[in-house]
Design a protein around this motif. Structure first.
Motif, PDB file in Angstrom:
ATOM      1  N   ALA A  31       4.103   0.603  -9.397  1.00 18.44           N
ATOM      2  CA  ALA A  31       3.605   0.008  -8.156  1.00 18.44           C
ATOM      3  C   ALA A  31       2.718  -1.180  -8.503  1.00 18.44           C
ATOM      4  O   ALA A  31       2.383  -1.406  -9.661  1.00 18.44           O
ATOM      5  CB  ALA A  31       2.815   1.050  -7.364  1.00 18.44           C
ATOM      6  N   ASP A  32       2.368  -1.939  -7.507  1.00 14.52           N
ATOM      7  CA  ASP A  32       1.504  -3.101  -7.730  1.00 14.52           C
ATOM      8  C   ASP A  32       0.135  -2.833  -7.104  1.00 14.52           C
ATOM      9  O   ASP A  32      -0.168  -3.329  -6.022  1.00 14.52           O
ATOM     10  CB  ASP A  32       2.139  -4.353  -7.123  1.00 14.52           C
ATOM     11  CG  ASP A  32       1.329  -5.601  -7.409  1.00 14.52           C
ATOM     12  OD1 ASP A  32       0.508  -5.581  -8.352  1.00 14.52           O
ATOM     13  OD2 ASP A  32       1.502  -6.594  -6.682  1.00 14.52           O
ATOM     14  N   PRO A  33      -0.682  -2.011  -7.779  1.00 10.00           N
ATOM     15  CA  PRO A  33      -1.983  -1.689  -7.192  1.00 10.00           C
ATOM     16  C   PRO A  33      -2.887  -2.913  -7.103  1.00 10.00           C
ATOM     17  O   PRO A  33      -3.695  -3.015  -6.185  1.00 10.00           O
ATOM     18  CB  PRO A  33      -2.557  -0.633  -8.132  1.00 10.00           C
ATOM     19  CG  PRO A  33      -1.877  -0.867  -9.435  1.00 10.00           C
ATOM     20  CD  PRO A  33      -0.507  -1.391  -9.093  1.00 10.00           C
ATOM     21  N   LEU A  34      -2.729  -3.841  -8.024  1.00  7.84           N
ATOM     22  CA  LEU A  34      -3.585  -5.023  -8.001  1.00  7.84           C
ATOM     23  C   LEU A  34      -3.307  -5.862  -6.758  1.00  7.84           C
ATOM     24  O   LEU A  34      -4.235  -6.317  -6.089  1.00  7.84           O
ATOM     25  CB  LEU A  34      -3.387  -5.854  -9.279  1.00  7.84           C
ATOM     26  CG  LEU A  34      -4.336  -7.021  -9.464  1.00  7.84           C
ATOM     27  CD1 LEU A  34      -5.784  -6.536  -9.485  1.00  7.84           C
ATOM     28  CD2 LEU A  34      -4.018  -7.766 -10.747  1.00  7.84           C
ATOM     29  N   GLY A  35      -2.046  -6.041  -6.429  1.00  9.68           N
ATOM     30  CA  GLY A  35      -1.693  -6.804  -5.222  1.00  9.68           C
ATOM     31  C   GLY A  35      -2.218  -6.136  -3.964  1.00  9.68           C
ATOM     32  O   GLY A  35      -2.747  -6.806  -3.065  1.00  9.68           O
ATOM     33  N   ASP A  36      -2.072  -4.811  -3.901  1.00  8.95           N
ATOM     34  CA  ASP A  36      -2.580  -4.069  -2.735  1.00  8.95           C
ATOM     35  C   ASP A  36      -4.093  -4.203  -2.624  1.00  8.95           C
ATOM     36  O   ASP A  36      -4.637  -4.405  -1.527  1.00  8.95           O
ATOM     37  CB  ASP A  36      -2.198  -2.589  -2.827  1.00  8.95           C
ATOM     38  CG  ASP A  36      -0.693  -2.367  -2.731  1.00  8.95           C
ATOM     39  OD1 ASP A  36       0.020  -3.276  -2.247  1.00  8.95           O
ATOM     40  OD2 ASP A  36      -0.236  -1.286  -3.153  1.00  8.95           O
ATOM     41  N   LEU A 151     -16.342  -3.758  -0.008  1.00  5.45           N
ATOM     42  CA  LEU A 151     -15.991  -4.884  -0.875  1.00  5.45           C
ATOM     43  C   LEU A 151     -16.410  -4.620  -2.317  1.00  5.45           C
ATOM     44  O   LEU A 151     -15.669  -4.935  -3.258  1.00  5.45           O
ATOM     45  CB  LEU A 151     -16.634  -6.170  -0.362  1.00  5.45           C
ATOM     46  CG  LEU A 151     -15.863  -6.930   0.713  1.00  5.45           C
ATOM     47  CD1 LEU A 151     -16.734  -7.999   1.354  1.00  5.45           C
ATOM     48  CD2 LEU A 151     -14.603  -7.542   0.138  1.00  5.45           C
ATOM     49  N   ASP A 152     -17.593  -4.039  -2.492  1.00  5.04           N
ATOM     50  CA  ASP A 152     -18.058  -3.692  -3.842  1.00  5.04           C
ATOM     51  C   ASP A 152     -17.128  -2.658  -4.489  1.00  5.04           C
ATOM     52  O   ASP A 152     -16.760  -2.782  -5.659  1.00  5.04           O
ATOM     53  CB  ASP A 152     -19.489  -3.149  -3.809  1.00  5.04           C
ATOM     54  CG  ASP A 152     -20.527  -4.232  -3.561  1.00  5.04           C
ATOM     55  OD1 ASP A 152     -20.206  -5.427  -3.738  1.00  5.04           O
ATOM     56  OD2 ASP A 152     -21.665  -3.874  -3.185  1.00  5.04           O
ATOM     57  N   ASN A 156     -14.741  -3.146  -7.823  1.00  7.15           N
ATOM     58  CA  ASN A 156     -14.734  -2.215  -8.960  1.00  7.15           C
ATOM     59  C   ASN A 156     -13.321  -1.701  -9.240  1.00  7.15           C
ATOM     60  O   ASN A 156     -12.922  -1.565 -10.402  1.00  7.15           O
ATOM     61  CB  ASN A 156     -15.686  -1.047  -8.712  1.00  7.15           C
ATOM     62  CG  ASN A 156     -17.143  -1.478  -8.708  1.00  7.15           C
ATOM     63  OD1 ASN A 156     -17.496  -2.495  -9.269  1.00  7.15           O
ATOM     64  ND2 ASN A 156     -17.978  -0.702  -8.041  1.00  7.15           N
ATOM     65  N   ALA A 157     -12.569  -1.409  -8.180  1.00 10.51           N
ATOM     66  CA  ALA A 157     -11.193  -0.929  -8.353  1.00 10.51           C
ATOM     67  C   ALA A 157     -10.320  -2.018  -8.971  1.00 10.51           C
ATOM     68  O   ALA A 157      -9.491  -1.731  -9.852  1.00 10.51           O
ATOM     69  CB  ALA A 157     -10.619  -0.477  -7.013  1.00 10.51           C
ATOM     70  N   VAL A 162      -7.408  -4.200 -13.648  1.00  5.83           N
ATOM     71  CA  VAL A 162      -7.252  -5.286 -14.622  1.00  5.83           C
ATOM     72  C   VAL A 162      -7.499  -4.760 -16.034  1.00  5.83           C
ATOM     73  O   VAL A 162      -6.754  -5.088 -16.974  1.00  5.83           O
ATOM     74  CB  VAL A 162      -8.192  -6.469 -14.278  1.00  5.83           C
ATOM     75  CG1 VAL A 162      -8.282  -7.457 -15.416  1.00  5.83           C
ATOM     76  CG2 VAL A 162      -7.728  -7.165 -13.007  1.00  5.83           C
ATOM     77  N   ALA A 163      -8.511  -3.925 -16.212  1.00  8.76           N
ATOM     78  CA  ALA A 163      -8.787  -3.340 -17.535  1.00  8.76           C
ATOM     79  C   ALA A 163      -7.623  -2.456 -17.978  1.00  8.76           C
ATOM     80  O   ALA A 163      -7.222  -2.484 -19.155  1.00  8.76           O
ATOM     81  CB  ALA A 163     -10.087  -2.533 -17.491  1.00  8.76           C
ATOM     82  N   GLN A 164      -7.059  -1.700 -17.038  1.00  9.01           N
ATOM     83  CA  GLN A 164      -5.921  -0.845 -17.357  1.00  9.01           C
ATOM     84  C   GLN A 164      -4.716  -1.697 -17.756  1.00  9.01           C
ATOM     85  O   GLN A 164      -4.021  -1.380 -18.723  1.00  9.01           O
ATOM     86  CB  GLN A 164      -5.573   0.042 -16.158  1.00  9.01           C
ATOM     87  CG  GLN A 164      -4.426   0.994 -16.400  1.00  9.01           C
ATOM     88  CD  GLN A 164      -4.078   1.791 -15.151  1.00  9.01           C
ATOM     89  OE1 GLN A 164      -4.430   1.426 -14.042  1.00  9.01           O
ATOM     90  NE2 GLN A 164      -3.356   2.886 -15.350  1.00  9.01           N
TER      91      GLN A 164
END
Length: 188
Positions: A31-36, A151-152, A156-157, A162-164
């Protein structure tokens, strides 16, 4: 692991055992969690911006209302302090200057008394509306605070994803290097 082998047969046996190695697939959900998360961030930013505009508008309205109230009170106090225009409950008409009985109503005096009564009604309305306006501003500020908290959490998510993804990229690079080494071993 351990001491390097001294016999070539031992080396060949170890290298043959390494040919069985297969890279592990990276832990990627597909999945694209970053886009979501980025889409959600844009929604939250828009929501925060709209809430800030609502708060600014309500505070500006409150300031204008306060200015109006101050001006009206000042004018009313001036007229009342000199006692120029007095209310008479008995319906009698009196001169605004000498307070003597008049046979007829002076239109301007009646109009001023009527205006004073209207101003007092408006002041009562303004006074009644102010607590609701303050409650609205407080509610909007709480909503803004909650949105900023979201937003904070979203930031963090995003940083976590990104780290993952960086870790997965490093794992792929390492596995690519390991695959090249295995290829060289099999060639040998």
């Amino acid at each position: 692991a351990g001491d390097p082998p001294e016999e070539s047969d031992e080396v060949i046996e170890i290298l043959t055992g390494l040919l069985q190695w297969e890279p592990k697939p990276p832990a990627y959900s597909g999945a694209d969690p970053l886009g979501d998360l980025q889409n959600r961030r844009e929604q939250l930013r828009s929501q925060a911006w709209n809430t800030e505009r609502e708060i600014d508008a309500a505070k500006a309205f409150a300031l204008r209302q306060e200015g109006f109230s101050h001006e009206v009170v000042e004018q009313s106090v001036r007229l009342k302090s000199i006692g120029l225009y007095k209310k008479h409950d008995d319906g009698a008409h009196s001169c605004p200057l000498c307070n003597g009985e008049l046979d007829e109503t002076i239109p301007s005096a009646t109009a001023i008394l009527h205006s004073l009564a209207n101003i007092e009604k408006q002041m009562d309305t303004v006074a009644r509306q102010r607590p609701r306006l303050d409650a609205y501003i407080t509610e909007r500020e709480e909503h803004l605070s909650e949105t900023k908290q979201l937003l904070d959490e979203n930031r963090n998510a995003i940083e976590s994803v990104v780290a993952q993804q960086d870790a997965i990229r490093e794992q792929r690079d390492r596995q690519g290097s390991q695959s090249r080494i295995i290829g060289r071993i099999s060639l040998f």
